[in-house]
Design an enzyme around this catalytic site. Sequence first.
Site, PDB file in Angstrom:
ATOM      1  N   LYS A  95       0.844  -1.205   0.000  1.00  0.00           N
ATOM      2  CA  LYS A  95       0.000   0.000   0.000  1.00  0.00           C
ATOM      3  C   LYS A  95       0.878   1.253   0.000  1.00  0.00           C
ATOM      4  CE  LYS A  95      -3.696  -2.665   2.038  1.00  0.00           C
ATOM      5  NZ  LYS A  95      -4.238  -3.279   3.256  1.00  0.00           N
ATOM      6  N   GLN A 129      -4.307  -2.030   9.659  1.00  0.00           N
ATOM      7  CA  GLN A 129      -4.201  -3.326   8.991  1.00  0.00           C
ATOM      8  C   GLN A 129      -4.872  -4.412   9.834  1.00  0.00           C
ATOM      9  OE1 GLN A 129      -2.986  -3.883   5.812  1.00  0.00           O
ATOM     10  NE2 GLN A 129      -3.798  -5.935   6.120  1.00  0.00           N
ATOM     11  N   ASP A 155     -10.769   3.411   4.405  1.00  0.00           N
ATOM     12  CA  ASP A 155     -10.857   1.965   4.196  1.00  0.00           C
ATOM     13  C   ASP A 155     -12.275   1.458   4.503  1.00  0.00           C
ATOM     14  OD1 ASP A 155      -9.664  -0.442   3.477  1.00  0.00           O
ATOM     15  OD2 ASP A 155      -9.072  -0.946   5.517  1.00  0.00           O
TER      16      ASP A 155
END
Length: 286
Positions: free
Chosen positions: A55, A99, A122
């Site tokens: 990323k 994450q 996200d």
Amino acid sequence: MAVEPLVLDGKLVASEIKESLKSRVAALKEKGITPCLATVLVGDDPSSATYVKMKGNACAKIGMESRRIHLPKETTTEELLDVIGELNDDSSVHGILLQHPVPHHIDERAAFEAISIEKDVDGVTSLGFGQNSLGFGEYPSCTPAAIMSIIDYYGVSLEGKHAVVVGRSPILGKPVSMMLLNRNATVTTCHSYTENLPDLLATADIVVAAVGKPNFIQGEWVKEGAVILDAGYNKGNVGDIDYDACYEKASAITPVPGGVGPVTISMLLKQTVESAEKDARILQNS
Ligand code: NAP
């Protein structure tokens, strides 16, 4: 001989999205704003470390910044919430990615909920999920958004079609089910308690696999001509569908790798750029 299915090329979709973002990033930089994604990794899981690195690299390739915060595996929920709070308050950060998964002793839901809605690029907060389910949210969960982008890029028709989503996780199965429903598909969401999965799949015009089990969806379960989108990503670069067998039945199918995965990352970049553009508009009007 059966007609070969259309292979839905996620790399192509992703590269077009990333290409279009480059000029938007450049325009923001001219205004003194560099879009920045903060990634938070807790612990030493090698796959998670690889995803975070990918990323960060993807950000750099289009001129964005990324800030990597790597916390030890002993980090407590409170400590993680403090780090997220600092990132929320930092005006140079436009998006926050925590994450998944975090170590078991951490309350992951609490950590997701701590991300401010403005920086939830996200799409992991319950507020973001709720808004998107009602059809007005800004930053949907990235993998479902990637699936919808592939569907739109290739002009897959959804209205009135029966979509069967296998999986109901908060980041994937549930939100993609809501997005398909909002686009007038008739949606069946399956999970580990579903009793007649092959029967349901036999009536599916569209199949979304989000199970986390390699080669799980069998070719004999799916309908001739189905559009099959495989979000799965398991050890050995294997998806959640039995690709070769499903390929024989599908009219269109995503490969693994090179399907949903690359588009997911480009969605994360796109939503971070959108967040930075929003900041630029606020600054301009102040
Ligand atoms: P998850 O949280 O483990 O959820 C898996 C879902 O599958 C659960 O809802 C579970 O049901 C359901 N399930 C398990 N066994 C089943 C069975 N026998 N029949 C029907 N449903 C069953 O996984 P996830 O985070 O959603 O991820 C799913 C897959 O997508 C994984 O392969 C993951 O690596 C991949 N993924 C890819 C991306 C990407 O960018 N491409 C991003 C995220 C995830 P219950 O709810 O009843 O337990």
